[in-house]
Write a protein that holds these residues in place. Structure first.
Motif, PDB file in Angstrom:
ATOM      1  N   ALA A 108      41.741  40.603  37.040  1.00 52.69           N
ATOM      2  CA  ALA A 108      42.579  40.035  37.866  1.00 52.69           C
ATOM      3  C   ALA A 108      41.855  39.039  38.655  1.00 52.69           C
ATOM      4  O   ALA A 108      42.404  37.806  38.926  1.00 52.69           O
ATOM      5  CB  ALA A 108      42.990  41.085  39.025  1.00 52.69           C
ATOM      6  N   GLY A 128      47.312  38.239  37.535  1.00 53.26           N
ATOM      7  CA  GLY A 128      46.024  38.146  38.412  1.00 53.26           C
ATOM      8  C   GLY A 128      46.061  37.407  39.430  1.00 53.26           C
ATOM      9  O   GLY A 128      47.089  37.014  39.996  1.00 53.26           O
ATOM     10  N   ALA A 149      42.702  40.833  44.416  1.00 52.84           N
ATOM     11  CA  ALA A 149      42.453  41.261  42.858  1.00 52.84           C
ATOM     12  C   ALA A 149      42.218  42.808  43.075  1.00 52.84           C
ATOM     13  O   ALA A 149      42.578  43.718  42.204  1.00 52.84           O
ATOM     14  CB  ALA A 149      41.098  40.528  42.558  1.00 52.84           C
TER      15      ALA A 149
END
Length: 543
Positions: free
Chosen positions: A138, A157, A165
Motif C-alpha cells: 500500500a 494502495g 497504508a
C-alpha cells in the motif's frame, strides 16, 4: 421431519452397511480404496519425477488463481450472504439434534476446538507477515513472498500515507481471516451437523446432498462427493502443515541455529506426525480437546504479552482502525469483477478462498462433531462472528506491532526477513524474546499436532462411510500419509516449496467450491422442511 428426509431409503440406511473389513479394518468401499491408492500414487509419482512435478506446480497455482479468481470471490460472497440469511430468518430457530438436544461442550471448550482446527497454524504464520506485506504494498513497495504476490496494492494502495497504508493493510489482512473463511466453514459444518443429528444420516459429506439427489447419494454420486472431500482435506491440511513446518524450522534455527534443509524438514514432520499419532490413540476428548484448550491458552497468553509490553496504543489503534477499515472496505475487497488490483485478488484472495474451501470438509466435520445442541442461529453467529473478532485483535496485536517497528525504523530486521521468520524478528524487539519465540514454536507445533490428529479423524470418518468409531489403525494410516504428503510437497518444491503446497490446495479447492455451492441449496431445502415440521408439531401441541 421433512417429507424428503422421511424417505425409507434414507431412514433405513445403516452407517457402514456397505463396508468391507479386511485385516480388522472397516473400509467404505470404494471411497477408501480410491482415495487411499490415489494418495499413495501421488506421493510415489511426485517423488519419482521431481523436476517435472516442480514445473507443474509452478504453473498450476497461478493458472487457476488468475483464470478463476472471479469464481472464488463470487462463491465466497454467496457463503457469507447465505450465513447471514440463516441468522435473521426463522430458519435460525432450528436446533441441531432436535428441540430437546443439549450442547456436549461448554463455550470455552467449543471455541478452543474451533480455533485449533480452523486456522491456528495460519494465524501464527501470517499474523505478522501478511499485515506487513499489505502495508508495504500500500505504501508503494512490492511484496513477493512464499508465492503470495501483491505487486499491485489492495484497492490501489495509499502511497506515502503511513496511516492510510496501515489501515488498508490491516483491512486487507482481516478480510482474508474473518467473515468469508468462517462462513465457508459454517456452511459445511452446519450441513453435516443438521443432516446427521436431525435426520440420523451418516456424518459424511454425501449426507448433506440427500434432499437433492435422494438415494443416489448412497451410490456413485455419493462416492464421488466423499472422494473429492478426502482429496480436498488432505491437500488443504498438507498446505497448513507445510507452513507450520517452515515456520517451526525457521524459529528453531533462529533460536538454536539448527539446520533448515530437507533433512530437517523430514525429521520435524516425522516427529510431529508421531506426536499426532499419540493424540490419535487418546481419542477426541483425551487428545484434540485437551491439546486445543492448552494451545488456545498459550496463544491468548502470547497475544496478551505482546499487547502489554509492545506498543499498546498503536496496537489498539490498529485493532479499532483496522476493524473499521475492514467494515468500510469489505464490499470493494470482495468485488469479483472489474478489479484494478487484480494481482492482489489473484495472488492473495483467490488462493485464500481455495485454501479455506479445501479445508472446509476437515474443519466443517470437526465443528459438526462438537456442535450438537446449538440452534442454527447460535451456531452460525458464534462460528462466523466470534472468530472474526478474535482475528481482528490477533492481527492488530501481531501485525500492528511489526508495522509500528517498521514505521519507527524502516531498516528494522522484521522488514526484510523471510515470510516464516517475521514473527521471530518482531518478538526479538520485545522483552523476553527467547522465551516468547520458543513459545511461538511450541504453538506452531501443537497446532500442527491438533490439525493432523483432527484431520485424520475427519478423513477416516469420510472413508468409513460416516462411522465415528472405525478402527484406530485407519486413523493411523491417514495421519501418517498427511505427513508424507506434506513432506513430499516440501521436498519437491525446493526453494518454491510453499508454491507447491499452495498449488495443490487451489487445485482441490476449485472443484470443491462447486460442491459447496450445491450444498447451500440442499441445506436450505432441508432447513425449510425442518422448520415447517417444527411449526406443525407446535400447532398440534397447542391444540
Amino acid at each position: 421431519m421433512g417429507d424428503s428426509m422421511s424417505n425409507p431409503d434414507a431412514a433405513d440406511y445403516k452407517v457402514g452397511q456397505d463396508n468391507i473389513t479386511p485385516f480388522g479394518l472397516d473400509i467404505h468401499n470404494p471411497v477408501f480404496l480410491i482415495s487411499g491408492l490415489s494418495i499413495v500414487a501421488f506421493v510415489l509419482v511426485t517423488l519419482a519425477f521431481q523436476q517435472e512435478a516442480t514445473g507443474f506446480f509452478n504453473w498450476l497455482r497461478p493458472f487457476l488463481t488468475s483464470t478463476f479468481d472471479w469464481f472464488f470471490l463470487l462463491a465466497g460472497n454467496i457463503f457469507v450472504v447465505f450465513c447471514l440469511m440463516l441468522i435473521v430468518t426463522p430458519l435460525g430457530s432450528v436446533r441441531l439434534g432436535g428441540v430437546d438436544a443439549k450442547p456436549d461442550y461448554s463455550y470455552l471448550g467449543w471455541f478452543a476446538m474451533l480455533f485449533a482446527a480452523g486456522m491456528g497454524i495460519g494465524l501464527m504464520f501470517f499474523g505478522v507477515s501478511e499485515p506487513m506485506s499489505h502495508y508495504d504494498s500500500a505504501m508503494g513497495g512490492i511484496s513477493l513472498e512464499g508465492g503470495l504476490r501483491s505487486d499491485w496494492a489492495p484497492l490501489g494502495g495509499a502511497a506515502g500515507d503511513v496511516e492510510a497504508a496501515r489501515n488498508l493493510g490491516m483491512a486487507a489482512t482481516i478480510f482474508h481471516w474473518a467473515l468469508h473463511p468462517w462462513a465457508i466453514y459454517a456452511v459445511v459444518a452446519l450441513a453435516l451437523a443438521f443432516f446427521a443429528y436431525n435426520h440420523n444420516l451418516p456424518l459424511t459429506l454425501r449426507s448433506a446432498f440427500y434432499p437433492i439427489f435422494g438415494k443416489a447419494v448412497w451410490g456413485w454420486t455419493g462416492h464421488i462427493i466423499d472422494t473429492l472431500a478426502v482429496f480436498a482435506t488432505l491437500f488443504g491440511l498438507a498446505t497448513s502443515l507445510g507452513f507450520g513446518t517452515e515456520q517451526a524450522l525457521a524459529g528453531l534455527n533462529f533460536l538454536f541455529d539448527t539446520p533448515t534443509g530437507n533433512g530437517a524438514r523430514v525429521v520435524l514432520i516425522a516427529a510431529i506426525t508421531a506426536a499426532a499419532l499419540i493424540s490419535v490413540l487418546r481419542g477426541l476428548d483425551g487428545g484434540v480437546k485437551v491439546l486445543s484448550e492448552i494451545n488456545i491458552g498459550l496463544a491468548a497468553l502470547l497475544m496478551a504479552f505482546i499487547i502489554i509490553v509492545g506498543p499498546t496504543t498503536a496496537i489498539f489503534d490498529s485493532v479499532v482502525s483496522g476493524g473499521l477499515a475492514y467494515a468500510k472496505e469489505i464490499v470493494p475487497l470482495s468485488n469479483p469483477f472489474g478489479r484494478e488490483d487484480a494481482n492482489f485478488s489473484q495472488g492473495w484472495t483467490a488462493f485464500y478462498w481455495a485454501w479455506w474451501i479445501s479445508w472446509s470438509p476437515f474443519v466443517g466435520m470437526f465443528i459438526a462433531r462438537v456442535s450438537r445442541g446449538r440452534t442454527v442461529r447460535e451456531f452460525v453467529t458464534c462460528v462466523i462472528f466470534v472468530p472474526t473478532l478474535v482475528s481482528i485483535v490477533w492481527m492488530g496485536a501481531f501485525g500492528g506491532t511489526a508495522i509500528e517497528q517498521v514505521i519507527a525504523d524502516p531498516a528494522a530486521a522484521v522488514q526484510g526477513a523471510a515470510l516464516e521468520l517475521k514473527l521471530f524478528e518482531m518478538l526479538k524487539n520485545l522483552p523476553l524474546a527467547s522465551i516468547t519465540s520458543f513459545l511461538g514454536i511450541v504453538l506452531v507445533i501443537v497446532f500442527f499436532v491438533t490439525s493432523s490428529d483432527s484431520g485424520s479423524l475427519v478423513i477416516d470418518t469420510i472413508t468409513a462411510g460416516g462411522k465415528t468409531d472405525a478402527p484406530v489403525s485407519q486413523r493411523v494410516f491417514w495421519c501418517t500419509f498427511e505427513g508424507l504428503v506434506a513432506a513430499t510437497l516440501l521436498l519437491v518444491g525446493g526453494a518454491g516449496a510453499l508454491t507447491a503446497l499452495q498449488a495443490m490446495a487451489v487445485s482441490t479447492g476449485f472443484p470443491f467450491t462447486v460442491v459447496l455451492l450445491v450444498m447451500c441449496v440442499s441445506l436450505f431445502i432441508g432447513l425449510v422442511k425442518e422448520r415447517k415440521a417444527m411449526t406443525a408439531a407446535a400447532a398440534v401441541r397447542q391444540t
